[in-house]
Scaffold this active site. Structure first.
Site, PDB file in Angstrom:
ATOM      1  CB  ALA A 198      62.784  16.026  33.745  1.00 30.57           C
ATOM      2  CB  ALA A 199      65.787  11.780  32.750  1.00 30.14           C
ATOM      3  CB  CYS A 214      53.525   4.485  34.586  1.00 31.68           C
ATOM      4  SG  CYS A 214      55.177   4.015  35.102  1.00 31.68           S
TER       5      CYS A 214
HETATM    6  C1  LIG Z   1      58.985   7.905  35.951  1.00 27.01           C
HETATM    7  S1  LIG Z   1      60.584   8.454  35.600  1.00 27.01           S
HETATM    8  C2  LIG Z   1      60.287   9.982  34.811  1.00 27.01           C
HETATM    9  C3  LIG Z   1      59.824   9.882  33.376  1.00 27.01           C
HETATM   10  C4  LIG Z   1      59.760  11.238  32.701  1.00 27.01           C
HETATM   11  N1  LIG Z   1      58.922  12.158  33.422  1.00 27.01           N
HETATM   12  C5  LIG Z   1      59.249  11.118  31.268  1.00 27.01           C
HETATM   13  O1  LIG Z   1      58.076  11.368  31.030  1.00 27.01           O
HETATM   14  O2  LIG Z   1      60.051  10.785  30.396  1.00 27.01           O
HETATM   15  C6  LIG Z   1      61.162   8.962  37.150  1.00 27.01           C
HETATM   16  C7  LIG Z   1      62.483   9.687  37.116  1.00 27.01           C
HETATM   17  O3  LIG Z   1      62.741  10.202  38.420  1.00 27.01           O
HETATM   18  C8  LIG Z   1      64.121  10.265  38.597  1.00 27.01           C
HETATM   19  N2  LIG Z   1      64.366  10.440  40.050  1.00 27.01           N
HETATM   20  C9  LIG Z   1      64.213   9.538  41.040  1.00 27.01           C
HETATM   21  N3  LIG Z   1      64.466  10.093  42.223  1.00 27.01           N
HETATM   22  C10 LIG Z   1      64.785  11.378  42.005  1.00 27.01           C
HETATM   23  C11 LIG Z   1      65.164  12.476  42.834  1.00 27.01           C
HETATM   24  N4  LIG Z   1      65.238  12.327  44.157  1.00 27.01           N
HETATM   25  N5  LIG Z   1      65.438  13.660  42.262  1.00 27.01           N
HETATM   26  C12 LIG Z   1      65.354  13.812  40.919  1.00 27.01           C
HETATM   27  N6  LIG Z   1      65.005  12.802  40.076  1.00 27.01           N
HETATM   28  C13 LIG Z   1      64.732  11.620  40.616  1.00 27.01           C
HETATM   29  C14 LIG Z   1      64.613   8.970  37.984  1.00 27.01           C
HETATM   30  O4  LIG Z   1      65.974   9.072  37.629  1.00 27.01           O
HETATM   31  C15 LIG Z   1      63.700   8.834  36.770  1.00 27.01           C
HETATM   32  O5  LIG Z   1      64.308   9.336  35.636  1.00 27.01           O
END
Ligand SMILES: C[S@@+](CC[C@H](N)C(=O)[O-])C[C@H]1O[C@@H](n2cnc3c(N)ncnc32)[C@H](O)[C@@H]1O
Length: 440
Positions: A260-261, A380
């Site tokens: 989400a972040a 993306c």
């Molecule tokens: C593409 S970004 C997400 C962008 C977000 N959806 C937005 O629109 O602002 C991918 C995110 O996946 C998180 N991430 C990567 N592996 C993960 C995991 N195993 N569990 C939870 N989060 C994860 C990363 O920390 C990163 O923030």
């Protein structure tokens, strides 16, 4: 040490050289450099710093290639001197800074950074005296790679997939300055209200064509005016806005945002559902979750709950109506916003590495979709390994899932197989991929 020098010197060109060292040698993102060093500069110098830094990053391979024709010992030149020369050359070729100013300023920076002022002076004078910009030779891919500063392997794979003419359009679009697009927090404001608000600050904007929440800002604008409005609006490209609509969310639903972040899509989902759904936002990284929390606070949402952890190892008691897996990826669809990405990967094998992680995430989170629910997998990027190949392997393993129909509203972005794609050169949007899956 560096910060002390910048505080004393306040020279935007020196800050560019330090930033290029940070990006190329320490793996920092350009945005981090802008935040870290920009605060020591006044408004005009900050704008110049940003323009030269991003300009050099967009054209780094080309600038280096030109310099190699003029440097007596290219291999022995220190990176610091090379970066300074690249910044000087960028100003001479793209910014129409007068020749004398380019030489004086670049030599002055060299005295504080690389300590080869006479070399810098000689190289720049020779280039400017020649009165022409050399042109690379070789086959189509090699020439285009130099001219547009993309690695040859990237040009070759796109050329094979899209053909030469379209590849050229794609890589040129990757080097353009992208539009600043906002998403209006429709929970609290209308697009027209925000347009008027912007106009009071002297900023013009127009509605985005596809996203009902988007505003495209028309330059010029002072970015700090926009920053001050975060909460009323969020900075989010139109393609990223469309992803949340693909989930087809409604009030009362239980929704999992698995990666989400910093929450661009989570907050959008809260807006679409009038803040009346139950949204569970998971992310692995505490720093990124901090940004999500700030965004939630600024936007005033109440329907979002945060969970920090690896979504692969979290179990949920009940199925979700909707799941968004906006997965980590190569981000090659957003090169125009992050030109340093062009130089991050050494070859296609590094793209392949994302695939296993993406498939693993998809297999895990899909367990928690209720029958008849919708799961959107998005990245993306438009590279086959991270898009169709992930979905193919997933569907091969999970016979209870299938691709659902396209959405009429956004039909033009779907291909015949039901895959959603946006491209910088076709749509003037970031490059995104998404697929809508459901469970029998
Ligand atoms: C593409 S970004 C997400 C962008 C977000 N959806 C937005 O629109 O602002 C991918 C995110 O996946 C998180 N991430 C990567 N592996 C993960 C995991 N195993 N569990 C939870 N989060 C994860 C990363 O920390 C990163 O923030």
């Amino acid at each position: 040490m560096k910060n002390q020098k910048i505080k004393r010197n306040k020279n935007p060109r020196l800050v560019v050289v330090y930033s290029l060292i940070d990006v190329f040698q320490k793996g920092y993102k350009p945005k981090e450099c802008i935040n870290r060093y920009g605060r020591y500069l006044n408004k005009k110098d900050r704008a110049m710093f940003q323009e030269i830094l991003y300009g050099v990053l967009r054209n780094a391979l080309y600038l280096e290639w030109i310099l190699r024709q003029y440097l007596p010992k290219p291999e022995k030149t220190s990176k610091t001197t090379l970066y300074n020369l690249m910044a000087g050359l960028y100003q001479a070729i793209y910014m129409r800074v007068p020749d004398w100013a380019v030489v004086n300023e670049t030599v002055d920076v060299e005295k504080h950074s690389g300590r080869k002022p006479s070399l810098v002076n000689g190289v720049l004078r020779n280039f400017l005296r020649s009165g022409h910009i050399p042109s690379p030779e070789g086959d189509f891919e090699e020439r285009l790679a130099v001219l547009t500063s993309h690695p040859v392997w990237m040009i070759k794979r796109w050329s094979k997939r899209f053909g030469r003419e379209e590849t050229e359009r794609l890589v040129r679009a990757n080097n353009e300055i992208p539009p600043l697009v906002l998403r209006v927090n429709l929970l609290r404001y209308s697009r027209d209200y925000i347009m008027k608000d912007l106009l009071k600050k002297g900023i013009k904007a127009e509605h985005t064509k596809y996203s009902p929440a988007g505003l495209k800002i028309l330059p010029p604008y002072d970015f700090r005016d926009i920053e001050g409005m975060i909460g009323k609006v969020f900075i989010q490209d139109e393609a990223a806005q469309l992803i949340s609509y693909l989930l087809d969310v409604r009030e009362g639903m239980r929704i999992l945002d698995a990666c989400a972040a910093p929450g661009g899509k989570t907050t959008h989902i809260a807006e679409i559902t009038e803040d009346k759904a139950t949204i569970v936002a998971v992310d692995l990284h505490p720093d990124r979750l901090k940004q999500l929390k700030e965004n939630i606070l600024k936007g005033g949402y109440r329907s979002i709950g945060i969970v920090q952890g690896d979504v692969n190892s979290i179990t949920w008691q009940k199925g979700f109506d909707r799941i968004l897996l906006d997965s980590p990826c190569s981000s090659l669809g957003v090169i125009r916003r992050n030109p340093d990405l062009k130089y991050r990967y050494k070859g296609p094998e590094e793209i392949e590495r994302f695939k296993q992680k993406q498939l693993h995430l998809l297999l895990n989170v899909s367990n928690y979709l209720r029958e008849g629910g919708i799961l959107v997998y998005s990245v993306c990027s438009f590279e086959p390994e991270e898009t169709k190949e992930v979905v193919d392997e997933f569907l091969h393993k999970r016979k209870d899932f299938y691709i659902i129909d396209r959405m009429d509203k956004f039909e033009c972005f779907f291909d015949k197989d039901g895959y959603f794609f946006t491209f910088p050169h076709r749509d003037n949007m970031d490059g995104f991929f998404a697929v809508r899956l459901s469970r029998r």
